[in-house]
Design an enzyme around this catalytic site. Structure first.
Site, PDB file in Angstrom:
ATOM      1  CG  HIS A 151      51.422  78.931  20.638  1.00  0.00           C
ATOM      2  ND1 HIS A 151      51.124  77.835  21.408  1.00  0.00           N
ATOM      3  CD2 HIS A 151      50.226  79.550  20.431  1.00  0.00           C
ATOM      4  CE1 HIS A 151      49.832  77.800  21.645  1.00  0.00           C
ATOM      5  NE2 HIS A 151      49.257  78.827  21.058  1.00  0.00           N
ATOM      6  CD  GLU A 178      53.446  75.316  21.680  1.00  0.00           C
ATOM      7  OE1 GLU A 178      53.251  76.293  22.416  1.00  0.00           O
ATOM      8  OE2 GLU A 178      52.690  75.018  20.751  1.00  0.00           O
TER       9      GLU A 178
END
Ligand code: NAD
Length: 310
Positions: free
Chosen positions: A282, A264
């Site tokens: 997220h 990420e």
């Protein structure tokens, strides 16, 4: 009671955390954009280090601490903290385990409904001057089988919301599942393989640890129905994204939604190229209510720990 301790807050957190800690007489440094290099220099000066998911407290960083007594994670997962290193330094690690359950469970429902009714395609159609009514025949959640892997805080919350939509819940957990809860939900308890084979929707709610890394890879995806949808809002790394890409591309499963990724920010993932996948950055715990609750819980836990150990 006033505590003469220094706190470093490394990530953006709800202001309620400052308020409660300040009222406890703590000396707060708020640096929500601190880099790893900066942290290496200053971490030794603090008694309490507060993080969310951005900051990674690696072994190297924890070894640089000198007077740290608490590491506080405003959120659930502890996979961004080297727990062994913290334990060896006798540092107490705390988190706010239940605070995000509603936020994450509601996101899962949102993703299930969005995929089942092809909302993204419908919206894109109109915005591109196409009226796709005939093409967009969706399916209802009522009566479908939702397989939940991991029946902790989020899994349980999700099952209760899904029962409200008259879904049937299939559950798998490595730990025993509470009987009263199982009866309330009408839970069909089973093993992982049966869950994968029988579910119309599979949702993951387990921690990322060595034994759950790539728990869902080609083998598991092959077991799922061709009409099934996979949702991962737990942690990246639990699903093998390469295998998922091929399963979606080949039509081995019908769709997927991911809120978490092995790397990420996941701006380069090739899953972007697929139509039958929804990707979110997220945002599972990103509600005002969950952030405020998590900050509150962490502040109270820090004060409680200081009170009971001083
Ligand atoms: P929890 O600890 O309450 O529940 C986890 C459950 O998984 C437990 O019941 C445990 O027994 C079970 N489990 C562990 N390993 C398993 C395995 N191999 N197979 C089956 N079951 C297993 O955790 P939670 O609060 O429900 O959170 C679940 C996950 O969601 C965590 O990974 C957490 O980090 C993640 N999470 C993500 C977001 C987000 O922003 N997307 C927000 C909050 C939590």
């Amino acid at each position: 009671m006033s505590f003469n301790k220094s706190v470093l807050i490394c990530d953006p957190v709800d202001p309620i955390l400052h308020k409660i800690l300040k009222a406890g007489g703590l000396n707060i440094t708020y640096n929500p954009t601190i880099t790893n290099d900066e942290l290496v220099e200053v971490i030794k000066d603090f008694n309490i280090v507060v993080i969310r998911s951005r900051t990674k407290l690696t072994k190297n960083l924890i070894e640089k601490t000198d007077k740290c007594i608490i590491i506080a994670r405003v959120g659930v997962g502890l996979d961004n903290i080297d727990l062994k290193a913290a334990y060896q330094k006798n540092i107490k690690v705390i988190n706010s385990a239940e605070s995000a359950a509603t936020a994450v469970a509601e996101l899962v429902l949102c993703l299930l409904l969005t995929l089942s009714r092809q909302i993204i395609k419908a919206n894109d159609g109109i915005k591109n001057n196409k009226w796709l009514k005939k093409e967009l025949v969706g399916s209802e959640l009522k009566g479908k089988y939702l397989g939940i892997i991991g029946l902790g805080n989020v899994g349980k919350r999700l099952s209760r919301l899904a029962r409200g939509l008259n879904m049937n819940i299939i559950g798998y957990d490595i730990n025993p599942i509470d009987e009263t809860y199982s009866r309330e939900i009408g839970l069909i308890k089973t093993d992982l393989n049966t869950l994968l084979k029988s579910s119309d929707y599979v949702s993951l709610h387990i921690p990322l640890i060595d034994s759950t890394y790539h728990l869902i890879d080609k083998n598991e995806l092959d077991m799922m129905k061709e009409t099934a949808i996979l949702i991962n809002t737990s942690r990246g790394g639990i699903v093998d994204e390469e295998s998922l890409y091929h399963a979606l591309k080949n039509g081995d499963i019908a769709g997927a939604a991911l809120d978490v990724f092995e790397k990420e920010p996941a701006l380069e993932t090739k899953l972007i190229d697929l139509q039958n996948v929804i990707l979110t950055p997220h945002i599972g715990a990103q509600t005002r209510e969950a952030q405020s609750l998590a900050a509150n819980v962490i502040a109270e836990k820090i004060i409680y720990h200081l009170k009971t150990t001083s």
